[in-house]
Design a protein around this motif. Structure first.
Motif, PDB file in Angstrom:
ATOM      1  N   LEU A  32       0.846  -1.176   0.000  1.00  0.00           N
ATOM      2  CA  LEU A  32       0.000   0.000   0.000  1.00  0.00           C
ATOM      3  C   LEU A  32       0.885   1.231   0.000  1.00  0.00           C
ATOM      4  CD1 LEU A  32      -2.988   0.929   0.259  1.00  0.00           C
ATOM      5  CD2 LEU A  32      -2.450   1.327   2.641  1.00  0.00           C
ATOM      6  N   ALA A  33       0.713   2.078  -1.013  1.00  0.00           N
ATOM      7  CA  ALA A  33       1.611   3.228  -1.147  1.00  0.00           C
ATOM      8  C   ALA A  33       1.436   4.204  -0.014  1.00  0.00           C
ATOM      9  CB  ALA A  33       1.351   3.921  -2.481  1.00  0.00           C
ATOM     10  N   GLN A  34       2.531   4.860   0.325  1.00  0.00           N
ATOM     11  CA  GLN A  34       2.462   5.855   1.383  1.00  0.00           C
ATOM     12  C   GLN A  34       1.561   7.018   0.989  1.00  0.00           C
ATOM     13  OE1 GLN A  34       6.399   6.593   3.252  1.00  0.00           O
ATOM     14  NE2 GLN A  34       7.142   5.220   1.680  1.00  0.00           N
ATOM     15  N   SER A  35       1.487   7.313  -0.294  1.00  0.00           N
ATOM     16  CA  SER A  35       0.681   8.453  -0.716  1.00  0.00           C
ATOM     17  C   SER A  35      -0.796   8.240  -0.440  1.00  0.00           C
ATOM     18  CB  SER A  35       0.896   8.727  -2.210  1.00  0.00           C
ATOM     19  OG  SER A  35       0.576   7.587  -2.965  1.00  0.00           O
ATOM     20  N   THR A  36      -1.257   6.991  -0.380  1.00  0.00           N
ATOM     21  CA  THR A  36      -2.655   6.731  -0.058  1.00  0.00           C
ATOM     22  C   THR A  36      -2.836   6.205   1.357  1.00  0.00           C
ATOM     23  OG1 THR A  36      -2.466   4.530  -1.019  1.00  0.00           O
ATOM     24  CG2 THR A  36      -3.305   6.265  -2.439  1.00  0.00           C
ATOM     25  N   GLY A  37      -1.790   5.678   1.959  1.00  0.00           N
ATOM     26  CA  GLY A  37      -1.895   5.147   3.307  1.00  0.00           C
ATOM     27  C   GLY A  37      -2.075   6.248   4.333  1.00  0.00           C
ATOM     28  N   ALA A  38      -2.869   5.958   5.340  1.00  0.00           N
ATOM     29  CA  ALA A  38      -3.083   6.909   6.433  1.00  0.00           C
ATOM     30  C   ALA A  38      -2.083   6.645   7.547  1.00  0.00           C
ATOM     31  CB  ALA A  38      -4.506   6.792   6.962  1.00  0.00           C
ATOM     32  N   THR A  39      -1.913   7.651   8.403  1.00  0.00           N
ATOM     33  CA  THR A  39      -0.993   7.551   9.538  1.00  0.00           C
ATOM     34  C   THR A  39      -1.717   7.979  10.808  1.00  0.00           C
ATOM     35  OG1 THR A  39       0.950   8.001   8.161  1.00  0.00           O
ATOM     36  CG2 THR A  39       1.170   8.378  10.529  1.00  0.00           C
ATOM     37  N   ILE A  40      -1.583   7.185  11.859  1.00  0.00           N
ATOM     38  CA  ILE A  40      -2.057   7.577  13.193  1.00  0.00           C
ATOM     39  C   ILE A  40      -0.809   7.751  14.063  1.00  0.00           C
ATOM     40  CG2 ILE A  40      -3.465   6.961  15.193  1.00  0.00           C
ATOM     41  CD1 ILE A  40      -5.092   5.135  13.364  1.00  0.00           C
ATOM     42  N   ARG A  41      -0.678   8.906  14.653  1.00  0.00           N
ATOM     43  CA  ARG A  41       0.493   9.153  15.469  1.00  0.00           C
ATOM     44  C   ARG A  41       0.096   9.974  16.687  1.00  0.00           C
ATOM     45  NH1 ARG A  41       3.637  13.581  11.623  1.00  0.00           N
ATOM     46  NH2 ARG A  41       2.199  15.316  12.017  1.00  0.00           N
ATOM     47  N   GLY A  42       0.984  10.064  17.655  1.00  0.00           N
ATOM     48  CA  GLY A  42       0.703  10.864  18.839  1.00  0.00           C
ATOM     49  C   GLY A  42       1.643  10.495  19.955  1.00  0.00           C
ATOM     50  N   GLN A  43       1.189  10.709  21.185  1.00  0.00           N
ATOM     51  CA  GLN A  43       2.012  10.467  22.354  1.00  0.00           C
ATOM     52  C   GLN A  43       1.181   9.757  23.419  1.00  0.00           C
ATOM     53  OE1 GLN A  43       3.692  13.983  24.216  1.00  0.00           O
ATOM     54  NE2 GLN A  43       5.589  12.893  24.722  1.00  0.00           N
TER      55      GLN A  43
END
Length: 988
Positions: A30-41
């Motif tokens: 799955l390409a990074q351009s379409t993949g989502a990211t969940i991030r935080g602390q």
């Protein structure tokens, strides 16, 4: 004769089989351009929770992704297919979960904690499950430097539209236009740049058209859709500040994710229809004596998917078809009426309307396979096949039609590997796409003119359009993400592509004869025809191109307020068809001996003479991209953002191939000596005494002069077109009436450079481009002068530029399950300019230098508003609407309507008629309770039946003549008129 694409179907089957074999031993992701990211602390009692475990589980497919928080409690889950996830947290022996929906290409910041937490973010109140609180952000991305908008699955399904082209909703993003012309052809445009500057990425794979215009493959002169809408999950429109992973574009990037099968078997069938009786007459069908053209529009399809192995493997299949019969209106030139035509042409004219057929079939298939949490495979394939009848309207009668076909196959194999803080994506793709217009009838063309042979009244006989152009090849792309450096997400990638570009262009394969209605309907006064050039080929050109790209970027969270996006990209493309070309010696001799080499000429012919060793690929395509966002209060509600960047597109092979194709397939002209149009047979090489044998194309070609043809040459130092982009804006989340509203106000400036333009290289005997008398003459250009024994010299060089200043305003109340209504507003103010008075075709033949034209208003409306709304009503009903209002787009014309006979110049004007369209839809769903539901939907398109014109009378009048009274009046209308469309569907 044998066409270039004769064996294409066999190649397609072979390539599909090869891709299937490769699936056994290679992979992509799955390409990074379409993949989502969940991030935080992650926090424990308000302190960073080092080593906490965070897991995201896709609730529909079971896909899992787990990471361990850093020493500062930071975590990043990257490369997630868009969808709904259950975010699970384990910290200090305690755990909890909460669902979160992420969109295509989105970065959602979600802070997690054990015990006390920082104040809740824009999602509202934090929830407590056991001892862990999870603050989930709303499905909106605020801390980004991108100028972007999302189009959701709900909008794609619910909003009204005339055709199932998923790109029709791209104009809900400020700065973007979805344009449908009078022939039904569609294209995407952003700012003042043409549609060629756009790129669409589907599951991370660019759909760029390398050969012809339209931006993406298959969209050159087509009413078809690039992809089945039922297979699109959602997409994102990025107008500026896209990151370094995006390539081969200089205006808007559209990033779409396809649908996947889930753990439940699901399917859907639809059929919609409209016809003649369900639409209002156009303004032209209301003319006295005109009839309402028969029309029909049917669209139907089926999609279904489900598990192969639950939580492990899934499949999804989709098929869609379109069958159109679209009205076309005839409009005779020079003010003639049908009763003034000869009997045979009057019979072909008929009622003044024609119905043009179109048929498209779209297929899509997808299989995904998850091995544990770290290995994820996907295999997708798309096939598109369409045929239509084009070029039947205005002065062109049915025999002059062109049959146009589009055929495209794309296969994409992906593998995604995760290992701790590392994510690796790889793609192996194959593509085969061809566009092939040919004459409907292989007979000589018949132009009936009035006095001057250029003054066309009506056109019959065979079409002169004969082409077969396309691309086929494979590519490998690898993207690597590292999130183990606190506060940084590093991405880097490489791309290699080997693609064969092929063209066949034998225009005027059917010779065209011009007749003067005032003199004779049997003896022509002028002829134009094409013929192969002995020893040089038959109008074909090819190039085995290699493309290489690398990039690196860093998304750096400096602190809770400031985020920086720093990246750079470098692209390189070898085009042997351009670099290895050798200018024929006879052309070289003519160039060096011609008046084009005289002192005082602006042309140095040595800049265009290629030895096969003095050209090279452009190696200077370094594209820095810098962006920032500043969250004033650290709660993602009020964010200042901006950026600056450069983005490189590429040169279309259709422009570069002319020097090869035109050298092997010449186009010639003859004038026939008649009483009303005398010429000197003995002195003029293009003058002929009429002989009926000239009506035989083979006899005509055998009589052609070897040198009397146009010569196209490319500059030896062509560079790649690019744009520089700058933006500054503010993004806000407001709570009004218990609902979150998102607003965005941005200022944008885009300057594009180095677009290819074609200029006339001919010069007069004194080296001038225009006549010396009168001294201020800017007409006529030196066509056919000073390049013996050839007729014209056409030079391709980097010259086209645009300047666009814009203000973007976006207001959105998102549709959610908890609040089942949504509204979007996109307003764009644009002040744009371009240095060429043409749109699409880059010809610039009426000036010696491109700078002699000056600047013209861009082909962009000054003000444009797009408003949409969706509401889920009672009893299974859904109501939706879309309204578009825009100022008229400027038009260009050559003004010869002045007192000095040798003075014509280009000007622009803006028509009085603005663009207005309001579409409404209502859908009713009946749920049987047994897993099957039925749908009935009605769309009313262009509710108020506003006329939106696509073509105008741009001929103002000849030198010394009174102004044409029809100048500036509409000639063609863009559909739809007020139209009712009925849809039936079944879901299970």
């Amino acid at each position: 004769m044998k066409r270039l694409g004769t064996k294409r179907h066999a190649r397609t089957l072979l390539s599909a089989a090869l891709a299937g074999c490769l699936a056994l031993g290679a992979g992509a992701a799955l390409a990074q351009s379409t993949g989502a990211t969940i991030r935080g602390q992650v926090h424990a009692d308000s302190a960073p929770a080092a080593g906490a475990t965070v897991t995201a589980v896709n609730t529909a497919t079971g896909l899992r992704r787990t990471v361990q928080a850093s020493g500062e409690g930071r975590y990043t889950l990257a490369g997630l297919p868009p969808g709904t996830y259950r975010v699970e947290v384990q910290a200090n022996g305690q755990g909890a979960s909460r669902e979160l929906t992420v969109q295509v290409g989105q970065t959602a910041t979600v802070d997690l904690g054990v015990g006390g937490l920082p104040e809740a973010g824009p999602a509202g109140e934090a929830t407590t499950m056991e001892t862990v609180q999870v603050t989930a952000q709303a499905a909106v991305e605020t801390r980004t430097s991108e100028v972007a908008s999302y189009v959701t699955q709900k909008q794609i399904q619910a909003l009204p539209q005339n055709t199932r082209n998923f790109l029709a909703f791209a104009d809900t993003a400020p700065g973007v236009q979805f344009i449908t012309d009078a022939s039904g052809n569609t294209r995407i445009r952003s700012g003042a740049q043409s549609a060629n500057a756009v790129n669409v990425f589907i599951d991370g794979v660019g759909q760029k058209n390398y050969v012809t215009t339209g931006g993406i493959s298959g969209q050159d002169t087509s009413r078809g859709n690039p992809f089945p809408q039922s297979a699109i999950g959602e997409y994102k429109v990025i107008t500026q500040n896209y990151k370094a992973e995006f390539d081969q574009l200089s205006s808007a990037a559209i990033v779409a994710a396809t649908r996947s099968g889930t753990n439940e078997f699901e399917g859907s069938f639809f059929w919609d229809r409209t016809s003649t009786d369900w639409r209002s007459r156009s303004r032209f069908e209301e003319r006295e004596g005109a009839t309402k053209a028969e029309s029909k529009q049917e669209q139907y399809g089926i999609s279904f998917g489900g598990p192969i192995i639950r939580d492990v493997a899934h499949f999804f299949l989709a098929y869609e078809a379109k069958e159109y019969s679209t009205p076309r209106n005839f409009l005779l030139g020079r003010g003639y009426t049908p009763d003034q035509l000869p009997a045979d042409l009057r019979a072909l004219y008929g009622s003044g309307t024609y119905t043009s057929p179109f048929k498209e079939d779209l297929y899509f298939g997808k299989v995904d396979w998850l091995f544990g949490e770290n290995h994820y495979f996907e295999l997708t394939a798309k096939y598109r096949d369409e045929s239509e009848t084009i070029q039947v309207q205005d002065q062109r009668l049915p025999p002059a039609a062109t049959l146009n076909t589009n055929e495209e196959t794309r296969v994409d194999l992906r593998y995604q590997l995760t290992a701790g803080d590392w994510l690796n994506d790889a793609h192996l793709t194959y593509e085969d796409a061809y566009w092939s217009p040919v004459p409907a009838n292989f007979v000589p063309g018949y132009y009936l003119s009035d006095g001057n042979w250029t003054d066309t009244i009506v056109r019959s006989g065979g079409s002169e359009n004969y082409q077969d152009k396309g691309q086929k090849g494979w590519s490998f792309q690898n993207d690597l993400t590292f999130s183990g450096w606190d506060g940084h997400t590093l991405k880097m990638g490489i791309k290699f592509k080997r693609v064969d570009l092929e063209t066949l262009e034998q225009n005027k394969y059917n010779p065209v004869f011009y007749y003067d209605i005032r003199e004779s309907l049997e003896v022509p006064v002028h002829a134009e025809f094409g013929a192969p050039v002995a020893g040089f080929g038959n109008g074909t050109a090819s190039s085995r191109n290699k493309q290489f790209g690398i990039y690196i970027q860093d998304d750096w969270e400096v602190n809770e307020h400031l985020t920086l996006n720093l990246g750079v990209r470098w692209d390189y493309e070898e085009t042997p068809g351009y670099e290895d070309y050798v200018t024929p010696q006879e052309v070289v001799d003519a160039l060096r001996a011609s008046n084009a080499a005289l002192p005082g000429s602006s042309v140095d012919v040595e800049d265009y003479i290629s030895t096969g060793r003095n050209r090279s690929a452009d190696k200077d395509n370094w594209a820095p991209r810098l962006g920032f966002s500043y969250d004033f209060f650290g709660d993602q509600r009020h964010v200042l953002f901006g950026g600056a960047g450069r983005s490189y597109d590429r040169n279309l092979f259709d422009y570069l191939q002319n020097e090869v194709a035109k050298a092997s397939w010449g186009q010639y002209v003859y004038d026939f000596d008649t009483p009303a149009h005398p010429c000197d047979v003995a002195a003029d090489a293009t003058c002929r005494a009429w002989d009926p044998r000239y009506l035989d194309p083979e006899f005509l070609r055998a009589s052609s002069m070897a040198g009397a043809r146009e010569v196209f040459l490319n500059n030896n130092d062509l560079e790649v077109p690019y744009s520089d982009q700058f933006s500054l804006g503010i993004r806000n989340l407001w709570e009004l009436g218990g609902h979150d509203w998102n607003t965005e106000l941005a200022f944008s400036y885009v300057r594009s450079h180095d677009g290819i333009a074609f200029l006339l290289g001919n010069r007069r005997d004194d080296g001038r481009f225009f006549p010396a008398d009168p001294p201020d003459a800017t007409d006529p250009p030196p066509w056919g002068i000073g390049f013996a024994p050839f007729s014209n010299l056409i030079l391709a060089q980097n010259a086209l530029e645009t300047r666009t200043r814009s203000v973007f305003l976006k207001v959105e109340k998102p549709y959610t399950g908890a609040s089942p209504w949504g509204v979007t507003l996109a307003y764009t103010w644009t002040d744009s300019e371009q240095n060429n008075p043409h749109d699409g075709w880059p010809g610039a033949f009426n000036a010696e230098r491109i700078e002699d034209y000056g600047w013209f208003p861009g082909k962009v409306p000054e003000n444009r508003v797009v408003l949409t709304g969706i509401w889920d009503g009672p009893w299974g009903t859904t109501f939706s609407g879309k309204g578009t209002w825009a100022d008229a787009t400027p038009r260009y014309y050559q003004n010869c309507n002045v007192s000095i006979s040798a003075y014509c110049h280009y000007e622009s004007y803006t028509p009085d008629e603005d663009f207005r369209q309001l579409d409404l839809a209502m859908e009713k769903v009946w749920d049987t309770g047994g897993g099957i539901s039925f749908r009935v939907r009605g769309d009313v398109l262009n509710v108020f039946n506003w006329s939106n014109y696509d073509g105008y009378e741009d001929w103002r009048g000849g030198p010394g003549e009174a102004q044409n009274p029809a100048w500036g009046t509409p000639l063609s209308i863009a559909m739809p008129t007020r139209t009712f469309k009925l849809t039936f569907g079944v879901d299970w």
